[in-house]
Scaffold this motif. Structure first.
Motif, mmCIF file in Angstrom:
data_model
loop_
_atom_site.group_PDB
_atom_site.id
_atom_site.type_symbol
_atom_site.label_atom_id
_atom_site.label_comp_id
_atom_site.label_asym_id
_atom_site.label_seq_id
_atom_site.Cartn_x
_atom_site.Cartn_y
_atom_site.Cartn_z
ATOM 1 N N TYR B 219 16.798 29.218 -30.605
ATOM 2 C CA TYR B 219 16.912 27.945 -29.880
ATOM 3 C C TYR B 219 16.121 28.009 -28.579
ATOM 4 C CZ TYR B 219 18.949 24.119 -27.251
ATOM 5 O OH TYR B 219 19.112 22.988 -26.491
ATOM 6 N N LYS B 224 10.626 26.101 -34.927
ATOM 7 C CA LYS B 224 10.807 24.913 -35.766
ATOM 8 C C LYS B 224 11.385 25.251 -37.140
ATOM 9 C CE LYS B 224 9.139 22.175 -32.570
ATOM 10 N NZ LYS B 224 10.081 21.353 -31.770
ATOM 11 N N HIS B 252 14.293 19.393 -32.676
ATOM 12 C CA HIS B 252 14.858 19.299 -31.327
ATOM 13 C C HIS B 252 16.264 18.708 -31.318
ATOM 14 C CE1 HIS B 252 12.845 15.394 -32.054
ATOM 15 N NE2 HIS B 252 13.910 14.914 -31.455
ATOM 16 N N SER C 25 22.692 -2.029 -26.427
ATOM 17 C CA SER C 25 22.787 -1.031 -25.356
ATOM 18 C C SER C 25 23.333 -1.648 -24.076
ATOM 19 C CB SER C 25 21.422 -0.356 -25.129
ATOM 20 O OG SER C 25 20.432 -1.311 -24.853
ATOM 21 N N ALA C 38 21.676 8.478 -30.664
ATOM 22 C CA ALA C 38 21.300 7.144 -31.114
ATOM 23 C C ALA C 38 20.071 7.238 -31.981
ATOM 24 C CB ALA C 38 21.026 6.238 -29.926
ATOM 25 N N TYR C 40 17.358 4.625 -34.479
ATOM 26 C CA TYR C 40 16.942 3.264 -34.830
ATOM 27 C C TYR C 40 15.884 3.364 -35.888
ATOM 28 C CZ TYR C 40 18.927 2.454 -30.222
ATOM 29 O OH TYR C 40 19.764 2.429 -29.144
ATOM 30 N N VAL D 21 18.825 3.358 -21.909
ATOM 31 C CA VAL D 21 18.292 2.584 -23.026
ATOM 32 C C VAL D 21 18.414 1.095 -22.743
ATOM 33 C CG1 VAL D 21 18.533 2.082 -25.487
ATOM 34 C CG2 VAL D 21 18.813 4.420 -24.657
ATOM 35 N N ALA D 38 11.014 3.389 -32.307
ATOM 36 C CA ALA D 38 11.667 3.892 -31.101
ATOM 37 C C ALA D 38 12.444 5.140 -31.440
ATOM 38 C CB ALA D 38 12.607 2.843 -30.521
ATOM 39 N N TYR D 40 14.944 8.363 -29.500
ATOM 40 C CA TYR D 40 15.674 8.795 -28.312
ATOM 41 C C TYR D 40 16.225 10.174 -28.581
ATOM 42 C CZ TYR D 40 15.684 3.754 -27.596
ATOM 43 O OH TYR D 40 15.301 2.451 -27.463
ATOM 44 N N HIS D 41 16.345 10.953 -27.553
ATOM 45 C CA HIS D 41 16.998 12.251 -27.697
ATOM 46 C C HIS D 41 17.540 12.693 -26.342
ATOM 47 C CE1 HIS D 41 17.976 16.274 -28.859
ATOM 48 N NE2 HIS D 41 17.157 16.778 -27.967
ATOM 49 N N ASP D 43 18.874 16.235 -24.561
ATOM 50 C CA ASP D 43 19.103 17.670 -24.655
ATOM 51 C C ASP D 43 20.396 17.988 -23.908
ATOM 52 O OD1 ASP D 43 17.511 20.429 -25.221
ATOM 53 O OD2 ASP D 43 18.703 20.563 -23.385
ATOM 54 N N ARG D 44 21.369 18.493 -24.638
ATOM 55 C CA ARG D 44 22.685 18.722 -24.034
ATOM 56 C C ARG D 44 22.663 19.827 -22.990
ATOM 57 N NH1 ARG D 44 26.676 17.338 -27.840
ATOM 58 N NH2 ARG D 44 25.845 15.612 -29.047
ATOM 59 N N VAL D 291 10.125 18.367 -27.747
ATOM 60 C CA VAL D 291 10.750 17.324 -28.542
ATOM 61 C C VAL D 291 9.610 16.667 -29.314
ATOM 62 C CG1 VAL D 291 11.864 15.061 -28.414
ATOM 63 C CG2 VAL D 291 12.644 16.951 -26.947
ATOM 64 N N VAL D 292 9.701 16.629 -30.632
ATOM 65 C CA VAL D 292 8.633 16.040 -31.446
ATOM 66 C C VAL D 292 9.221 14.852 -32.214
ATOM 67 C CG1 VAL D 292 6.863 16.436 -33.187
ATOM 68 C CG2 VAL D 292 7.546 18.306 -31.683
ATOM 69 N N PHE D 293 8.840 13.651 -31.776
ATOM 70 C CA PHE D 293 9.362 12.439 -32.431
ATOM 71 C C PHE D 293 8.454 12.049 -33.600
ATOM 72 C CE2 PHE D 293 11.207 11.409 -28.067
ATOM 73 C CZ PHE D 293 12.527 11.600 -28.460
#
Lengths: 294, 294, 294, 294
Positions: B219, B224, B252, C25, C38, C40, D21, D38, D40-41, D43-44, D291-293
């Motif tokens: 982590y 990946k 992620h 939101s 979340a 979408y 958001v 769209a 969203y993420h 990271d905790r 982060v890879v969207f």
């Protein structure tokens, strides 16, 4: 094969029985044959035995022609149904490639050949469209444009086009005819003429999505993986013996156009693997199934 | 092996030279031995030859002891460094499993054994915690709780615990000692005593993330894919010969806890494959590498 | 979800238009709702919008019932075709599992539940054979044996058996009915009654090899990968919306029995993933396709 | 993106809190912005929020410059640590590629660009060897040969060579600098100058086998899978944020040369994926993770 050393490749299929391996290996040992790689398989359902053996050419006291002559005696002792061949890695393999407009498989194959990864002699590329003439010629390879009539117009034109393709292909006596996303269905007589050496890449994980627009079919069905299949061409569409398959994950964010794009990466590697194994005599066909000694 | 028919499995390793296959196959053919499955490999770097042969027991005119006795002569002719064994699939394989608290590998192995998929005799499960006693006993298998001292307290207690484990394990003369997420590092003398039969599952794609908390390391590094490795236990931590590895994709959105969860599915199948191949004598170790004839 | 903290999960689908995300939101922000996760998606072909939102329960000043009541107003403003639900992770999910003789999926699910990985309340296991009664009860779960007539005998008996199953299942008001290699085809009225909550695992990479004996079909066709598909059950056999699929490599050395064995490892993980996503409200069905927000 | 329609891509990272958001989506909805995609993420571990939004350019009543100006106000309200950008898909992305002798990644990238799959403007290819000049120029792209001194000779020459490369690269103001199997280690000042836009493909599954000859290391360790890693270049060798990784299976029959060959197919697709995601602003870096969207 990572080394350039010359080898003779023996492939053989025959009904299984006790003593086949002993007979072949004793024959080779008698002449000092150094087996570099050997594979064996027996299909239980049909009781058919398969083997592939790579022997260092310089370990034998004779040439390929003499090896063929002597091995014929061994093969004959294994029965009349024995199917075998001896090939020589010192003789370059000739390939002709058929394409349409989509270039990803052709770019990939030419890159592999140019970088020395794939050791074949690409004699010609034939396209029913001219889009890929430029890149082909940039690699120093002849490109032939053989236009096809559009759907519904001039059916004789299609026969003539295939005749022209056949003449070009056959003039090169190729070891493999590669349909690299060639979008025309081969007529049965060409399937027969090129049996066992015409390799197609189908852009689905067969037997799912036979025929046209497989990615669109995959999208509609909502599958979570798309794939590609390299198979020998037979008269029944997309039903020939499968050489290799692979898949890639898709999800709901992928449109059918995204699936087309992702699928290309699978198509090109699956075709390249299939072609490599074919020209290295690693693929033995039996009925509609293949044994692939990779 | 899909059939229950009894077989003798010959595995052999020796320096490569011409004629080995001829010698072995001729020996077997002489007595009518029916080779059901055969595999050969030569390691080029070390010039070492490996083979594994499955012979139908009922095709030979003698039993396993006699086969061993006669094959010893063949093996001797292949040189003094030849390493070989003959096993008999008619003799059940004995397994002892070591666990801690995490149950996913144990649940999986017990399920495979109960459903007949994995044909082994699980003689005992030993845990340094008692959490998995219930499921073990529900399968009719003895569970031994051998508590370990906590970190920093009573170092002699650890030695005593390992001694107790060793006595239990050795009393069963197991063909495999499976560390199914056992969280204690085996002392060197146990690694030596169980060399070649202690299989561990490490929860990373080795050699990445050796040691403790590999998913947390994964982590932090932002990989990946996460993986698992089944390997033989040696005195150097997580450095023994690798039998099998596999990976699963993460992204992620996965916390390190999610990686732990996803990784479990890989750990259990990788361990199960490794154990199957080990007990079927498909794994030949040479130096720190393995040949796996699967 | 790796943490045990209580959340409300809002899922919603409606025709796409500008401002949907802003509306939802803003509604949540107004009451201090802390969105933990979340997602979408808009399907371009159908112009349909999908969202899933996880909100910390303790961040809102009201309970799930009040959230539903207030959110109904928001949803109504998005048009009459809006499809939505609010679920509460604090309410345990109820599951009933249907099985036949093959135990690998059941063993796997029970192991996941017992180890706390899969947070569901397995209310009952129902089998048309009694083979899996022992392991079910060892986990403290009721097992119901509902025998079915053999092929060709007593067709009314089949109806009666399905009626009995329906009564047991419905008495538990399950969130999911899991067909874990249950070998009977559900009648149309049960498909309708359990629409959107009956999950099947089919032992092929659909749409290849629909119906009986898919591994045997796969063997005959000579494919190089076998797979498994988790899908919602609909009246058309093996044609419902696909939730998850995966594959594993096979080759010429694998008999159809070997494919069955290798396929099991894929079946159980694909089913477990599909069930997890279903009970976490990650799967939104639209037509015959699924959006899976994993 | 499968369509050619012009879009503005907003990416943003900031400390997480309630209402982000709502703020962004309300801003866009106010001007009629049509959000096409769209993500969203949060990271905790670091409590950091990430989003990426694609908006149809023709849905907004102003241009990209005005969008940036107005969005700056929104971003400012999210705190001083907010990191954001707005890019315009109507402006072509510029790429410079660095190579050595191995051509598989370059052939692959050029094929993707030529076939229209990868929508970038390759401004130049720079090689420390001239081997790949021909194929580059066949694609109509300038090739610069910048020779490097051999190991041990003339260390100032290396600095001069890197200076020359830097001048060529910087003159093109590229959005991405792609190290497509460039075999020289970038000096720290270039790592800093190109931070966040220099992408490397490392031919191992990092963090395994950092540094030279990873396939040879993999062979020696006896791993069962080899891989490739696309990562941002940082001053610490092979330790930058990972964008993408993948693996392919190998076994005991593969020499290290075979691993090199098999690995190429993974290297090129992993690099192509990483580059695509980078130029589509799908990769958000935070610390050493991405982060890879996609």
């Amino acid at each position: 094969m990572s080394s350039a050393e010359r080898r003779y490749v023996i492939t053989l299929g025959c009904p299984d029985r006790s003593g086949i391996v002993a007979k072949i290996s004793t024959f080779l040992a008698e002449f000092g044959g150094w087996i570099v790689e050997a594979a064996y398989h027996t299909d239980r359902d049909t009781n058919w035995f398969f083997t592939r053996q790579e022997v260092r050419a310089d370990s034998l006291p004779f040439d390929a022609a003499e090896l063929r002559s002597r091995f014929a005696t061994v093969a004959a002792e294994l029965g009349s149904r024995t199917d075998w061949r001896v090939s020589d890695t010192g003789v370059p393999r000739r390939v002709v490639i058929l394409v349409s407009k989509a270039g990803h498989c052709l770019y990939d194959l030419l890159g592999r050949v140019a970088s020395g990864e794939l050791d074949v002699d690409v004699r010609a590329v034939i396209g029913n469209h001219a889009d890929l003439a430029g890149i082909t010629r940039a690699h120093g390879i002849p490109f032939h444009h053989v236009p096809f009539p559009g759907p519904g117009e001039n059916p004789e034109g299609k026969d003539a086009a295939f005749n022209q393709i056949r003449q070009i292909v056959d003039s090169h006596h190729p070891d493999a005819v590669v349909l690299a996303r060639f979008m025309q269905v081969l007529p049965p007589e060409l399937c027969a003429a090129w049996a066992g050496k015409a390799l197609n890449i189908h852009h689905s994980f067969l037997p799912s999505f036979i025929g046209a627009r497989p990615y669109h079919q995959a999208y509609t069905r909502g599958v979570k993986l798309v794939g590609a299949t390299c198979h020998y061409v037979t008269a029944e569409l997309d039903a020939g013996p499968i050489v290799e398959q692979d898949v890639i994950r898709v999800d709901h964010t992928d449109s059918s156009a995204d699936m087309v794009r992702k699928g290309r990466d699978i198509e090109k590697v699956v075709l390249a693997r299939g072609l490599r194994w074919h020209i290295e005599d690693r693929v033995l066909v039996h009925g509609n199934r293949t044994v692939v000694f990779h």
